[in-house]
Write a protein that holds these residues in place. Structure first.
Motif, PDB file in Angstrom:
ATOM      1  N   MET A 138     -28.073  44.262  -4.975  1.00  0.00           N
ATOM      2  CA  MET A 138     -29.180  43.545  -4.348  1.00  0.00           C
ATOM      3  C   MET A 138     -30.132  42.999  -5.395  1.00  0.00           C
ATOM      4  SD  MET A 138     -29.992  46.125  -1.161  1.00  0.00           S
ATOM      5  CE  MET A 138     -31.390  45.159  -0.619  1.00  0.00           C
ATOM      6  N   VAL A 139     -30.395  43.770  -6.435  1.00  0.00           N
ATOM      7  CA  VAL A 139     -31.283  43.312  -7.502  1.00  0.00           C
ATOM      8  C   VAL A 139     -30.676  42.105  -8.210  1.00  0.00           C
ATOM      9  CG1 VAL A 139     -32.278  43.922  -9.739  1.00  0.00           C
ATOM     10  CG2 VAL A 139     -32.425  45.527  -7.835  1.00  0.00           C
ATOM     11  N   SER A 140     -29.371  42.151  -8.464  1.00  0.00           N
ATOM     12  CA  SER A 140     -28.710  41.024  -9.131  1.00  0.00           C
ATOM     13  C   SER A 140     -28.823  39.751  -8.298  1.00  0.00           C
ATOM     14  CB  SER A 140     -27.229  41.353  -9.382  1.00  0.00           C
ATOM     15  OG  SER A 140     -27.091  42.442 -10.259  1.00  0.00           O
ATOM     16  N   ILE A 141     -28.582  39.864  -6.993  1.00  0.00           N
ATOM     17  CA  ILE A 141     -28.689  38.698  -6.117  1.00  0.00           C
ATOM     18  C   ILE A 141     -30.130  38.208  -6.056  1.00  0.00           C
ATOM     19  CG2 ILE A 141     -28.435  37.910  -3.731  1.00  0.00           C
ATOM     20  CD1 ILE A 141     -26.053  39.790  -3.472  1.00  0.00           C
ATOM     21  N   HIS A 142     -31.052  39.146  -5.922  1.00  0.00           N
ATOM     22  CA  HIS A 142     -32.480  38.830  -5.856  1.00  0.00           C
ATOM     23  C   HIS A 142     -32.936  38.074  -7.099  1.00  0.00           C
ATOM     24  CE1 HIS A 142     -36.158  40.386  -7.797  1.00  0.00           C
ATOM     25  NE2 HIS A 142     -36.749  40.225  -6.635  1.00  0.00           N
ATOM     26  N   ASN A 143     -32.519  38.519  -8.271  1.00  0.00           N
ATOM     27  CA  ASN A 143     -32.900  37.858  -9.513  1.00  0.00           C
ATOM     28  C   ASN A 143     -32.296  36.467  -9.593  1.00  0.00           C
ATOM     29  OD1 ASN A 143     -34.028  40.350  -9.995  1.00  0.00           O
ATOM     30  ND2 ASN A 143     -32.751  40.842 -11.766  1.00  0.00           N
ATOM     31  N   TRP A 144     -31.033  36.378  -9.212  1.00  0.00           N
ATOM     32  CA  TRP A 144     -30.341  35.091  -9.257  1.00  0.00           C
ATOM     33  C   TRP A 144     -30.994  34.071  -8.327  1.00  0.00           C
ATOM     34  CZ3 TRP A 144     -27.722  32.679  -5.239  1.00  0.00           C
ATOM     35  CH2 TRP A 144     -26.958  31.558  -5.601  1.00  0.00           C
ATOM     36  N   ILE A 145     -31.386  34.492  -7.120  1.00  0.00           N
ATOM     37  CA  ILE A 145     -32.025  33.580  -6.173  1.00  0.00           C
ATOM     38  C   ILE A 145     -33.341  33.047  -6.742  1.00  0.00           C
ATOM     39  CG2 ILE A 145     -33.206  33.468  -3.941  1.00  0.00           C
ATOM     40  CD1 ILE A 145     -31.058  35.249  -2.796  1.00  0.00           C
ATOM     41  N   ASN A 146     -34.112  33.907  -7.386  1.00  0.00           N
ATOM     42  CA  ASN A 146     -35.387  33.460  -7.927  1.00  0.00           C
ATOM     43  C   ASN A 146     -35.215  32.542  -9.132  1.00  0.00           C
ATOM     44  OD1 ASN A 146     -37.927  34.766  -6.581  1.00  0.00           O
ATOM     45  ND2 ASN A 146     -36.289  36.264  -6.450  1.00  0.00           N
ATOM     46  N   GLU A 180     -32.795  30.405  -9.301  1.00  0.00           N
ATOM     47  CA  GLU A 180     -32.472  29.135  -8.645  1.00  0.00           C
ATOM     48  C   GLU A 180     -33.736  28.490  -8.071  1.00  0.00           C
ATOM     49  OE1 GLU A 180     -30.510  25.866  -7.278  1.00  0.00           O
ATOM     50  OE2 GLU A 180     -29.746  27.427  -8.618  1.00  0.00           O
ATOM     51  N   ALA A 181     -34.640  29.297  -7.503  1.00  0.00           N
ATOM     52  CA  ALA A 181     -35.890  28.754  -6.977  1.00  0.00           C
ATOM     53  C   ALA A 181     -36.696  28.093  -8.092  1.00  0.00           C
ATOM     54  CB  ALA A 181     -36.705  29.864  -6.313  1.00  0.00           C
ATOM     55  N   TRP A 182     -36.762  28.751  -9.243  1.00  0.00           N
ATOM     56  CA  TRP A 182     -37.501  28.171 -10.366  1.00  0.00           C
ATOM     57  C   TRP A 182     -36.846  26.873 -10.846  1.00  0.00           C
ATOM     58  CZ3 TRP A 182     -41.970  27.724 -12.279  1.00  0.00           C
ATOM     59  CH2 TRP A 182     -42.163  27.223 -13.578  1.00  0.00           C
ATOM     60  N   ALA A 183     -35.519  26.829 -10.843  1.00  0.00           N
ATOM     61  CA  ALA A 183     -34.824  25.605 -11.244  1.00  0.00           C
ATOM     62  C   ALA A 183     -35.194  24.453 -10.319  1.00  0.00           C
ATOM     63  CB  ALA A 183     -33.306  25.833 -11.236  1.00  0.00           C
ATOM     64  N   GLN A 184     -35.362  24.743  -9.018  1.00  0.00           N
ATOM     65  CA  GLN A 184     -35.746  23.700  -8.081  1.00  0.00           C
ATOM     66  C   GLN A 184     -37.208  23.298  -8.257  1.00  0.00           C
ATOM     67  OE1 GLN A 184     -33.488  22.146  -6.380  1.00  0.00           O
ATOM     68  NE2 GLN A 184     -31.979  23.555  -7.230  1.00  0.00           N
TER      69      GLN A 184
END
Length: 262
Positions: free
Chosen positions: A98-106, A108-112
């Motif tokens: 869950m932490v890995s997914i959570h970090n990855w999503i954020n 991606e949010a910063w990239a956007q």
């Protein structure tokens, strides 16, 4: 004690009562720059509502001290403590994933966010100053899409965001009345504060069982400039839909479709 930067209480690294499994205490440094005006002597927590500022003192060597300028994600233990505090039952063996997914999503949010910011002078050096998790608050756009899904189900998705964040960005501005430098840095760097709204959608898993998410990242409609940006982006997407290769309307949630890779 509530951290004013993320409106969340500080979370210790100690195990929660009744916890049976050891969880790692190591924290991962993000790629998201932290605004100098919100900096402190220790790395701050990630841009989600699980953060803590209880990290050890900042490193003294110059090479490592640069890390202090980045936001830091919570350790699996801190993440689990946050879930326990919220009353959510989570299998301890799933927390690291869950932490890995959570970090990855954020990330991606910063990239956007960067895609929006880099259209402006100084935007390539924008940084995240503060954030607020608002999972119970539907954004006006999300509310609009849910309403339209009832009227036009083939064109709009009736999927409610599982989370919402408001991120405050500091965009450097020219130094001085007639200055043109965006490179002064530090707490004295002039900046313009801009707010972004991020809606997080969880889509059905792909054919391999991997989770798929859609992130809708856009400037908050706080002034006329943001309205103009949003309209320009909408028009670009409309032209792409009509004249591009998308082939027509889609009932996916708004935003960018992204996939967790294993």
């Amino acid at each position: 004690m509530v951290n004013p930067v993320n409106n969340m209480p500080e979370l210790a690294q100690a195990q929660s009562q009744g916890q049976k499994m050891h969880l790692p205490l190591e924290r991962t440094m993000s790629s998201i720059p932290r605004a100098a005006s919100g900096s402190s002597s220790s790395p701050m927590a990630c841009p989600v509502a699980h953060g803590s500022s209880d990290a050890p003192d900042a490193p003294k060597d110059p090479a490592a001290s640069a890390k202090v300028d980045q936001w830091e994600y919570p350790s699996p233990q801190q993440f689990y403590n946050a879930l326990v505090r919220k009353g959510w039952e989570t299998p301890e063996e799933s927390v690291e994933m869950m932490v890995s997914i959570h970090n990855w999503i954020n990330e991606e949010a910063w990239a956007q966010v960067r895609q929006w910011e880099e259209k402006h002078p100084g935007g390539d050096r924008s940084s995240l100053a503060a954030f607020t998790g608002r999972p119970q608050d539907l954004s006006p756009k999300a509310r609009y899409h849910l309403f339209m899904a009832k009227l036009f189900p083939s064109s709009y998705a009736s999927i409610r965001p599982f989370d919402r964040h408001d991120w405050t960005i500091h965009r450097p501005t020219a130094s001085g009345a007639g200055g043109s430098s965006y490179m002064s840095g530090g707490s004295t760097q002039p900046y313009t504060a801009r707010r972004y709204v991020i809606d997080y959608y969880h889509l059905p898993n792909d054919e391999d069982g991997n989770p798929v998410f859609s992130l809708d990242v856009r400037p908050a409609v706080d002034d006329l400039a943001a309205v103009q940006e949003r309209i320009a982006k909408w028009w670009d997407l409309k032209k792409e839909t009509v004249f591009g290769s998308t082939g027509g309307a889609s009932n996916l949630p708004p935003g960018v479709r992204v996939q967790e890779e294993r």
